[in-house]
Design an enzyme around this catalytic site. Structure first.
Site, mmCIF file in Angstrom:
data_model
loop_
_atom_site.group_PDB
_atom_site.id
_atom_site.type_symbol
_atom_site.label_atom_id
_atom_site.label_comp_id
_atom_site.label_asym_id
_atom_site.label_seq_id
_atom_site.Cartn_x
_atom_site.Cartn_y
_atom_site.Cartn_z
ATOM 1 N N ARG A 56 0.863 -1.180 0.000
ATOM 2 C CA ARG A 56 0.000 0.000 0.000
ATOM 3 C C ARG A 56 0.903 1.234 0.000
ATOM 4 O O ARG A 56 1.946 1.250 0.662
ATOM 5 C CB ARG A 56 -0.911 0.037 1.229
ATOM 6 C CG ARG A 56 -2.107 -0.923 1.165
ATOM 7 C CD ARG A 56 -3.151 -0.473 0.134
ATOM 8 N NE ARG A 56 -4.311 -1.352 0.076
ATOM 9 C CZ ARG A 56 -4.464 -2.344 -0.819
ATOM 10 N NH1 ARG A 56 -3.532 -2.589 -1.715
ATOM 11 N NH2 ARG A 56 -5.570 -3.073 -0.825
ATOM 12 N N HIS B 219 -1.211 0.819 -9.531
ATOM 13 C CA HIS B 219 -1.843 -0.126 -8.591
ATOM 14 C C HIS B 219 -2.537 -1.266 -9.353
ATOM 15 O O HIS B 219 -3.736 -1.493 -9.194
ATOM 16 C CB HIS B 219 -2.845 0.606 -7.683
ATOM 17 C CG HIS B 219 -3.284 -0.209 -6.494
ATOM 18 N ND1 HIS B 219 -3.783 0.348 -5.345
ATOM 19 C CD2 HIS B 219 -3.316 -1.551 -6.283
ATOM 20 C CE1 HIS B 219 -4.097 -0.603 -4.481
ATOM 21 N NE2 HIS B 219 -3.836 -1.779 -5.038
ATOM 22 N N GLU C 272 -3.964 7.716 -3.446
ATOM 23 C CA GLU C 272 -4.569 7.338 -4.742
ATOM 24 C C GLU C 272 -6.024 7.820 -4.761
ATOM 25 O O GLU C 272 -6.690 7.761 -3.734
ATOM 26 C CB GLU C 272 -4.545 5.806 -4.897
ATOM 27 C CG GLU C 272 -3.149 5.237 -5.030
ATOM 28 C CD GLU C 272 -3.143 3.707 -5.080
ATOM 29 O OE1 GLU C 272 -4.212 3.099 -5.232
ATOM 30 O OE2 GLU C 272 -2.071 3.120 -4.927
#
Ligand SMILES: NC(=O)C1=CN([C@@H]2O[C@H](COP(=O)(O)OP(=O)(O)OC[C@H]3O[C@@H](n4cnc5c(N)ncnc54)[C@H](O)[C@@H]3O)[C@@H](O)[C@H]2O)C=CC1
Ligand SMILES: O=C(O)C(=O)[C@H](O)COP(=O)(O)O
Length: 384
Positions: A210, A256, A239
């Protein structure tokens, strides 16, 4: 029964249409109004599921078709009698293949005939980290595992674990922890100024856990120094409004999508279908495998003249080459902040079909045992 679902969950109709009506909504912009009359909520990682979203709704089950659960307030769900299931391990293999692909590009960039001369520190040895470690060890890499929660829980019964400081001395450091801010080993900004300082230009840092596990400001400052390490980021703080300056500073930048193989995504849907079936007391009749199409490329043959390492790299890149995603993300960083965030999500929504190595049968004519073992370690099926 009304099922409200993130429109980006694949195969919603195939798995859920006979359980109830499906309302598809944007996961990123899901609101109270969208879920008020829902019985079941199915999300991916971009929807924050908490009191703000669900208070006053009649939702009795939440499923997330993802490994990560940092977007879910599980305590609030439990306190309110709402069933919950994630999809642990669903796309772990996809993330492992992303890391192997990054490593193969790195080895080539450094001029290594054989990338397995490198040592790799795996931080977070759960579903992703331990599968990655196992493959790397079979390929001959030296692997160090760093996982304080496991080290504490398993003691002498588990594998050997090292400290974060030791892991950070490896040629490659790859992060696979969940995002946590509580407990004895929180991961929020686990990698900050102090951890980045000793890294050198010969090292590669990969983050596909993450974004918030690395402190962006500290990383940007470190990357502006002469002896900065090489960095590959698949995940970003904040994000989809990621920092365009950071994109410009890292070696490989992807939006991602490490876990975005078709197999991984479909398995995520299958796992929440299984959990919802159990919650409702219904039989499980559908399997991910029945919905996976024949891959466009199903066989690859190497002749007896093929070099082992080059052949392995070629086969890996036939399945996945992160450079294509890197180019797209850099192009998406043009425009104002709103356009960039929209473009980041657009790349993820419209992600091309990517198949895992196990979808490809490889024929190795005249290959020795070592070459066969390397292909099997990565996950290819060998055609004899
Ligand atoms: N980039 C992507 O597309 C994807 C990212 N992910 C991320 O990867 C994470 C890891 O996935 P899995 O391996 O399946 O999860 P997992 O829960 O199986 O394993 C996580 C491991 O990290 C360890 N850990 C926790 N705190 C730690 C710390 N402070 N230092 C070192 N280790 C620590 C845990 O003990 C556990 O063994 C997920 O939580 C998710 O956030 C997952 C799938 C796709
Ligand atoms: O499974 C996880 O955890 C992930 O990070 C997913 O791959 C992220 O996918 P989206 O939920 O953002 O589609």
């Amino acid at each position: 029964m009304l099922i409200v679902a993130d429109e980006n969950i694949p195969l919603l109709d195939a798995f859920f249409a006979d359980m109830g009506d499906i309302r598809r909504v944007s996961g990123r912009h899901m609101s109270r109004k969208d879920v008020r009359d829902a019985d079941v909520l199915l999300v991916r990682s971009v929807t924050r599921v908490d009191r703000d979203l669900l208070a006053g709704s009649r939702v009795k089950f939440v499923g997330t078709a993802t490994i990560g659960t940092d977007h879910i307030d599980q305590q609030w769900l439990a306190d309110n009698g709402i069933g919950f299931s994630a999809a642990p391990g669903c796309n772990a293999n996809s993330v492992v293949e992303y890391v192997l692909a990054v490593l193969s590009l790195h080895a080539e960039r450094c001029g290594f005939a054989n990338g397995n001369e490198l040592s790799v520190g795996v931080v977070g040895a759960g579903n992703v980290g331990s599968r990655l470690a196992e493959k790397l060890q079979r390929l001959g890499f030296k692997v160090l595992l760093c996982d304080p929660p496991r080290a504490e829980a398993e003691g002498d019964q588990g594998p050997e674990f090292v400290s974060l400081e030791q892991a950070l001395q490896c040629d490659v450091v790859t992060l696979h922890t969940p995002l946590t801010d509580q407990g004895r080993h929180p991961t929020h900004h686990l990698i900050g100024e102090k951890q980045l300082a000793p890294l050198n230009a010969g090292q590669l840092l990969i983050n596909s856990g993450r974004g918030e596990v690395i402190d962006t400001e500290a990383l940007k400052a470190r990357l502006k120094q002469d002896d900065a390490p090489l960095v590959a980021l698949d995940v970003w703080e904040n994000e989809p409004a990621i920092d365009p300056e950071l994109v410009g500073l890292v070696w490989l930048a992807t939006p991602h999508i490490a876990g975005y193989s078709l197999e991984g995504k479909v398995r995520g849907t299958e796992m929440i279908y299984q959990a919802l079936s159990k919650h409702l007391g219904l039989p499980v009749r559908k399997k991910a495998g029945q919905f996976l199409p024949e891959p466009p490329l199903s066989k690859l043959t190497f002749t007896s003249t093929a070099d082992e390492q080059k052949a392995l790299r070629t086969a890996l890149r036939v399945c996945y080459d992160p450079r294509a995603d890197d180019v797209q993300l850099r192009l998406a960083m043009n425009g104002d902040a709103g356009e960039r965030a929209e473009a980041f999500d657009g790349l993820r929504k419209n992600y091309p079909v990517r198949r895992e190595c196990s979808s490809l049968k490889v024929q190795l004519k005249g290959a020795g045992r070592s070459m066969q073992e390397s292909f099997k370690a990565v996950g290819f099926k060998l055609k004899l």
